[in-house]
Design a protein around this motif. Structure first.
Motif, short mmCIF file in Angstrom:
data_model
loop_
_atom_site.label_atom_id
_atom_site.label_comp_id
_atom_site.label_asym_id
_atom_site.label_seq_id
_atom_site.Cartn_x
_atom_site.Cartn_y
_atom_site.Cartn_z
N MET A 94 5.59 8.94 15.06
CA MET A 94 6.93 8.34 14.14
C MET A 94 6.63 6.66 14.45
SD MET A 94 8.52 10.66 12.86
CE MET A 94 10.15 10.05 12.58
N ILE A 95 6.04 6.01 13.56
CA ILE A 95 6.13 4.59 13.78
C ILE A 95 7.33 3.80 13.79
CG2 ILE A 95 5.13 2.46 12.94
CD1 ILE A 95 2.95 4.28 11.47
N PRO A 96 7.69 3.18 15.02
CA PRO A 96 9.09 2.39 15.07
C PRO A 96 9.17 1.42 13.97
CG PRO A 96 8.04 2.67 17.34
CD PRO A 96 7.03 3.03 16.20
N ALA A 97 10.44 1.02 13.81
CA ALA A 97 10.63 0.07 12.79
C ALA A 97 10.07 -1.28 13.50
CB ALA A 97 12.20 -0.33 12.55
N PRO A 98 9.61 -2.07 12.46
CA PRO A 98 8.78 -3.40 13.07
C PRO A 98 9.96 -4.45 13.52
CG PRO A 98 8.78 -3.24 10.67
CD PRO A 98 9.38 -1.83 11.25
N SER A 99 9.52 -5.13 14.46
CA SER A 99 10.43 -6.31 14.84
C SER A 99 10.50 -7.14 13.76
CB SER A 99 10.05 -6.79 16.28
OG SER A 99 8.65 -7.18 16.36
N SER A 100 9.20 -7.44 13.24
CA SER A 100 9.20 -8.48 12.25
C SER A 100 8.61 -7.89 10.70
CB SER A 100 8.21 -9.49 12.29
OG SER A 100 7.67 -10.35 11.53
N SER A 101 9.52 -7.58 9.98
CA SER A 101 9.17 -6.95 8.73
C SER A 101 8.57 -7.63 7.77
CB SER A 101 10.50 -6.34 8.12
OG SER A 101 11.22 -5.26 8.99
N ALA A 102 8.02 -7.10 6.63
CA ALA A 102 7.20 -7.74 5.48
C ALA A 102 8.31 -8.18 4.71
CB ALA A 102 6.24 -7.06 4.71
N ALA A 103 8.36 -9.31 4.12
CA ALA A 103 9.27 -9.90 3.15
C ALA A 103 9.10 -8.82 1.83
CB ALA A 103 9.24 -11.29 2.70
N PRO A 104 10.30 -8.71 1.17
CA PRO A 104 10.16 -7.96 -0.31
C PRO A 104 8.87 -8.55 -1.05
CG PRO A 104 12.47 -8.11 0.50
CD PRO A 104 11.64 -9.23 1.41
N VAL A 105 8.25 -7.83 -1.86
CA VAL A 105 7.40 -8.28 -2.70
C VAL A 105 8.06 -8.97 -3.90
CG1 VAL A 105 5.60 -7.78 -4.58
CG2 VAL A 105 5.69 -6.52 -2.44
N PRO A 106 7.84 -10.28 -4.10
CA PRO A 106 8.69 -11.09 -5.11
C PRO A 106 8.38 -10.48 -6.67
CG PRO A 106 6.90 -12.30 -3.93
CD PRO A 106 6.64 -10.94 -3.55
N LYS A 107 9.68 -10.70 -7.10
CA LYS A 107 9.90 -10.16 -8.61
C LYS A 107 8.80 -11.11 -9.24
CE LYS A 107 12.97 -9.48 -12.42
NZ LYS A 107 14.20 -9.80 -12.76
N GLY A 108 7.93 -10.20 -10.08
CA GLY A 108 7.06 -10.74 -10.86
C GLY A 108 5.71 -10.83 -10.18
N ALA A 109 5.53 -10.36 -9.14
CA ALA A 109 4.11 -10.34 -8.15
C ALA A 109 3.26 -9.13 -9.02
CB ALA A 109 4.44 -10.11 -7.06
N ALA A 110 3.73 -8.09 -9.56
CA ALA A 110 3.16 -7.05 -10.28
C ALA A 110 3.43 -7.23 -11.95
CB ALA A 110 3.65 -5.66 -9.81
N LEU A 111 2.32 -7.58 -12.38
CA LEU A 111 2.36 -7.61 -14.09
C LEU A 111 2.37 -6.34 -14.73
CD1 LEU A 111 0.00 -10.44 -14.45
CD2 LEU A 111 2.47 -10.69 -14.30
N ARG A 112 3.09 -6.08 -15.65
CA ARG A 112 3.14 -5.11 -16.13
C ARG A 112 2.13 -5.04 -17.42
NH1 ARG A 112 9.60 -3.56 -17.26
NH2 ARG A 112 10.30 -3.37 -15.03
N VAL A 113 0.84 -4.99 -16.83
CA VAL A 113 -0.30 -4.85 -17.96
C VAL A 113 -1.14 -3.76 -17.91
CG1 VAL A 113 -2.24 -6.16 -18.70
CG2 VAL A 113 -0.42 -7.48 -18.01
N LYS A 114 -1.44 -2.78 -18.95
CA LYS A 114 -2.25 -2.05 -18.92
C LYS A 114 -3.50 -2.06 -18.32
CE LYS A 114 -3.88 2.19 -21.70
NZ LYS A 114 -4.04 2.60 -23.09
#
Length: 559
Positions: A240-260
């Motif tokens: 059971m991995i504990p919650a990190p004391s320093s979390s990753a920031a949310p992935v910015p909107k638009g970082a994942a393109l909707r391209v096939k």
């Protein structure tokens, strides 16, 4: 059966064929018994794995790179199948030799047992001469079986000239004198010299029993070796991995393109590339795992357990890893969310200072449970980047193939100088004092990741329709970041592509370009520029010694 009829001789090709079959059965028995014995020693001591590992260690870097490029993650399976194919041929040859020279052929099996034993005890992860036992015991059983089976073929006798002009038969199995083969008789019959002949029924029963016993030994060995990993599997299931004391920031909107057909921004664990030298994925029990930190400049040597790491402050980061064996446009790059202990903090607790601040060690040597050694620059590990001892990947404990229970990673460095999986030891030393595994094989001591880009769509030799065609892919320059991506059609001008939002400078970046495609054949080329202003070089270089370079191009035909 009428015993007054002279027995038909077992001649030429028939005896050689049955001898070759005997050799094959003996080889099968040797491998199966070795598998069973390896369960009592350790799975990696088996002859196929030991010889395969020794072959990997001694293979020229260019050949290894060729295998990775052509077979990908199946390169280890191909190697093991190749070893088994070679052993099969050798077993057939030794059996044919034994049909004529019984003792010599059987002794040949023992020779290969010695080779396997030497390979096992010379491996970097070997800790005891007991690693030789599987190969030795298997070879003894195989040699004994071959000698016994050949005996069921009847006595091979050669004519010996006497001074009077008469001939007398002698046992060629012991003299080594070649001659036409005789002795094919019904069961229990004697040849003219009064020696037992070819016992057809006895041979069939003996061969069948040998095959059955070997299969049983092999299956038992496989089951026992598999059970040894059950504790490791159980330990991973309980993590059971504990919650990190320093979390990753949310992935910015638009970082994942909707391209096939573009690579997903986050690479699933099951799709993440795997390139290493381990023929068998180590399965380490997290409850017994230990990590030792020692060496030059370590004023407080430490030995840590897995629970010790989990009790420390954890960081969570999105980091793109790249293998140095990745050709231009290749698949050996992936992005994942990692969680672990910041390595610089741990080293500082042990009293380590980087050489830029007066520390005596400029190289950190990480050692794996399978004997792999990986050397990283201490300055890079401690310069503020998110180098870590990772315990989790994409929200789960590390998969076994990716280093469970703990692996190391350093953003911005190729894996062979940073990403030690199944880590068990960290030693602080110098580049002058020690060459790690890959450096000994002509790879560079230091290898920052080069600025690269790749076209994911359209695929090479694709046939898109005329009109607007979406050209898209990924670019990476870990720890520097991507500032610009450009696309060129044929020999035309470079056109700026649209960049997706940047997550961090340690992750790759997606890009796209709307191409007004005209009918005909075209070449699409991409290049990237990193945050330092350096543009990806056109010059093509191989992966050796510090990573491939060049522009990625695809040829398509627009219909």
């Amino acid at each position: 059966m009428d015993h007054d009829v002279p027995p038909q001789p077992l001649r030429g090709i028939k005896r050689l064929s049955l001898g070759a079959l005997s050799g094959l059965l003996a080889g099968y028995a040797a491998i199966a018994v070795a598998e069973l014995v390896s369960a009592a020693v350790r799975p990696e001591s088996g002859p196929v794995i030991a010889v395969g590992g020794a072959a990997i260690d001694r293979t020229p870097p260019g050949v290894k790179d060729w295998a990775i490029q052509h077979f990908g993650t199946d390169d280890k399976l191909v190697l093991q199948l190749g070893i088994l194919a070679v052993l099969t041929v050798l077993a057939l040859v030794l059996g044919a030799v034994a049909a004529r020279w019984r003792a010599i052929g059987s002794a040949g099996v023992l020779v290969f047992g010695v080779v396997g034993a030497l390979a096992a005890t010379s491996r970097p992860d070997s800790t005891s001469v007991s690693d030789a036992l599987p190969s030795v015991v298997g070879a003894v059983v195989g040699a004994g079986l071959l000698y016994w089976l050949i005996g069921r073929l009847g006595t091979f006798r050669a004519p010996v000239d006497r001074p009077s002009g008469q001939t007398e038969t002698a046992d060629a199995a012991s003299t080594g004198v070649g001659a036409p083969m005789d002795g094919a008789t019904p069961t229990g019959a004697k040849n003219e010299a009064g020696e037992p002949g070819w016992d057809r029924r006895g041979f069939i029963l003996a061969a069948t029993a040998a095959a059955a016993a070997s299969t049983g030994a092999g299956l038992a060995g496989r089951a026992l070796n598999g059970s040894q990993g059950q504790n490791a599997v159980a330990s991973r299931n309980k993590v059971m991995i504990p919650a990190p004391s320093s979390s990753a920031a949310p992935v910015p909107k638009g970082a994942a393109l909707r391209v096939k057909d573009i690579s997903p921004f986050m690479t699933p664990n099951g799709d993440f590339y795997r390139v290493d030298t381990a023929l068998v994925v180590p399965k380490v029990d997290a409850t017994s795992w230990r990590l030792r930190i020692h060496g030059r400049g370590v004023t407080r040597e430490r030995t840590l357990s897995f629970d010790d790491l989990l009790r420390m402050p954890l960081i969570e980061r999105n980091i793109t890893l790249t293998c140095v064996s990745n050709e231009v446009g290749g698949p050996y790059v992936g992005n994942a969310r990692w969680i672990g202990v910041r390595l610089a903090d741990l080293l500082q607790e042990c009293g380590v200072r980087p050489p830029s601040k007066g520390g005596p060690a400029d190289q950190l040597v990480a050692r794996s449970v399978d004997g792999m050694t990986i050397g990283s620059p201490v300055d890079d590990v401690m310069d503020g980047r998110d180098a870590m001892l990772a315990v989790g990947m994409n929200g789960q404990p590390l998969p076994f193939e990716h280093g469970f229970p703990v692996r190391m990673l350093v953003p911005g460095l190729y894996g062979y100088v940073s990403a030690c999986k199944w880590i068990k030891d960290i030693e602080l030393t110098t580049f002058d004092a020690y060459d790690s595994y890959w450096v000994k094989r002509d790879w560079a001591q230091k290898a920052p990741i080069k600025t690269e880009s790749r076209i994911d769509t359209p695929k090479p030799f694709g046939r898109p329709k005329a009109g607007t065609v979406m050209v898209a892919g990924v670019a990476w320059a870990q720890h520097r970041g991507i500032d610009k991506v450009e696309v060129r059609v044929d020999d035309g001008p470079w056109e700026k592509a649209r960049l997706a939002a940047e997550d961090t400078r340690d992750t790759w970046r997606q890009w796209s370009y709307e191409w007004p495609a005209a009918k005909g054949g075209h070449t699409l080329t991409v290049r990237a520029t990193d945050r330092t202003g350096e543009t990806q070089t056109e010059k093509r270089t191989p992966t050796i010694p510090d990573g491939a370079s060049g522009w990625h191009s695809v040829v398509v035909t627009v219909d």
